[in-house]
Motif scaffolding. Sequence first.
Motif, PDB file in Angstrom:
ATOM      1  N   UNK A 109       1.775  13.791 -29.869  1.00  0.00           N
ATOM      2  CA  UNK A 109       1.579  15.138 -30.449  1.00  0.00           C
ATOM      3  C   UNK A 109       1.946  16.238 -29.454  1.00  0.00           C
ATOM      4  N   UNK A 110       1.840  15.911 -28.167  1.00  0.00           N
ATOM      5  CA  UNK A 110       2.136  16.893 -27.106  1.00  0.00           C
ATOM      6  C   UNK A 110       3.564  16.761 -26.598  1.00  0.00           C
ATOM      7  N   UNK A 111       4.361  15.921 -27.274  1.00  0.00           N
ATOM      8  CA  UNK A 111       5.759  15.759 -26.875  1.00  0.00           C
ATOM      9  C   UNK A 111       5.946  14.907 -25.638  1.00  0.00           C
ATOM     10  N   UNK A 112       4.991  13.987 -25.411  1.00  0.00           N
ATOM     11  CA  UNK A 112       5.040  13.159 -24.200  1.00  0.00           C
ATOM     12  C   UNK A 112       4.947  11.680 -24.585  1.00  0.00           C
ATOM     13  N   UNK A 113       5.776  10.856 -23.966  1.00  0.00           N
ATOM     14  CA  UNK A 113       5.709   9.403 -24.139  1.00  0.00           C
ATOM     15  C   UNK A 113       4.782   8.816 -23.088  1.00  0.00           C
ATOM     16  N   UNK A 114       3.819   8.016 -23.528  1.00  0.00           N
ATOM     17  CA  UNK A 114       2.978   7.282 -22.574  1.00  0.00           C
ATOM     18  C   UNK A 114       3.699   5.959 -22.287  1.00  0.00           C
TER      19      UNK A 114
ATOM     20  N   UNK B 121       4.021   9.371 -17.644  1.00  0.00           N
ATOM     21  CA  UNK B 121       4.258  10.270 -18.781  1.00  0.00           C
ATOM     22  C   UNK B 121       5.704  10.749 -18.715  1.00  0.00           C
ATOM     23  N   UNK B 122       6.455  10.574 -19.786  1.00  0.00           N
ATOM     24  CA  UNK B 122       7.829  11.082 -19.830  1.00  0.00           C
ATOM     25  C   UNK B 122       7.964  12.080 -20.968  1.00  0.00           C
ATOM     26  N   UNK B 123       8.594  13.214 -20.686  1.00  0.00           N
ATOM     27  CA  UNK B 123       8.850  14.192 -21.745  1.00  0.00           C
ATOM     28  C   UNK B 123       9.704  13.518 -22.826  1.00  0.00           C
ATOM     29  N   UNK B 124       9.290  13.675 -24.095  1.00  0.00           N
ATOM     30  CA  UNK B 124       9.966  12.974 -25.204  1.00  0.00           C
ATOM     31  C   UNK B 124      11.403  13.432 -25.403  1.00  0.00           C
ATOM     32  N   UNK B 125      11.679  14.710 -25.067  1.00  0.00           N
ATOM     33  CA  UNK B 125      13.011  15.261 -25.324  1.00  0.00           C
ATOM     34  C   UNK B 125      13.917  15.068 -24.114  1.00  0.00           C
TER      35      UNK B 125
ATOM     36  N   UNK C   1       4.565  12.747 -13.839  1.00  0.00           N
ATOM     37  CA  UNK C   1       3.504  11.915 -13.262  1.00  0.00           C
ATOM     38  C   UNK C   1       3.791  11.626 -11.794  1.00  0.00           C
ATOM     39  N   UNK C   2       3.017  10.711 -11.248  1.00  0.00           N
ATOM     40  CA  UNK C   2       3.077  10.419  -9.809  1.00  0.00           C
ATOM     41  C   UNK C   2       4.420   9.861  -9.343  1.00  0.00           C
TER      42      UNK C   2
END
Length: 239
Positions: free
Chosen positions: A168-173, A201-205, A211-212
Motif C-alpha cells: 500500500x505504501x509502494x514498497x516491496x518487502x 525494502x525496495x521501492x516498487x517503481x 534499507x540497511x
Amino acid sequence: MYRPELLYEGKAKKIFRTEDPERVRVEYKDDATAYNGGKKGFITGKGELNNRISAFFFDYLGKRGIRHHFLSLLSSTEQLVKRVTILPVEVVVRNRAAGSMAKRLGLEEGLSFPRPVVEFYYKDDRLGDPLINEDHIALLELATRKQVMDMRETALKVNQQLVGLMAEKGVDLVDFKLEFGVDGRGDLLVADEISPDTCRFWDRVTGKKLDKDRFRRDLGEVEDAYREIWNRLGEDVLV
Ligand code: UDP
C-alpha cells in the motif's frame, strides 16, 4: 535515586532494567554494523527512526493478532518492552532472492518466489550465524519442536501482514529477520526489532533500496532511506 542498570548492550540497542522486573527499556542507537561486526559505522537519526518504525510495526501486527514484546514508546529513541528470554534462533522470511540466499544458491537478486521461503539461523557471532534446519535446532536444544512450528507459522503471518501494508505504501518487502522471546509465562512473542536494519525494502517503481543494504554496500543516502520508510508509513509523531 533509582539508577537505571544496563542489562545488555548490542550492536544497535541498549537494554536497561526498569523498576518492574517484567519490563525493560530499550534504547535504539545510531551505531550501525554489518558483516558480523566487520563493518562499523554511524547513521545519524537511525536510532530515532528505527525506534518509531519498529513501534509502528509491532503495534500494527498486535492489532492483527500477532503476539509481540512491545508495550509503549517512552521517547524518540526509547521504548518499553516485555522482558523475554531471546531464543538463539533468527527466523528469516524471503519473498524474493537477495543477500546471502542469492549468493548461496546462485540466484539472481530480485527473483520473485511463488511462495515465501522460511529459514532459520543459529544466533552465534563466533560461528557467524550459520543456516540451520529444524533437526539442528532440536539437536542443539535451541527451541522445542512446538516453538519451531510456532515461529514458522507466526513469521509467515507477519510476512503476509507486512507485505500487504508495505505494498500500500509502494514498497516491496523482499525479506526480513525476526527474533522470538519467551516471557515469564512461557509464551512465545515476536521480540527484538522490525526496521530497515532487519528488513529489505525496495521501492516498487524505481527498485531503490530503502534499507540497511545502503550501508552494507556503501550506496549513500542511508538516513534518507530510513526516513523515507518512516514517512511512507504516514504516522504522525507518536510521542
Ligand atoms: N538480517 C538481519 N540480521 C542478521 C542477518 C540478516 O536483520 O544478522 C536480515 C537482513 O537485513 C535481511 C534478511 O535478514 O533483511 C536476510 O538477510 P541475509 O541472510 O540475506 O543476510 P545478509 O545479506 O544481510 O548478510
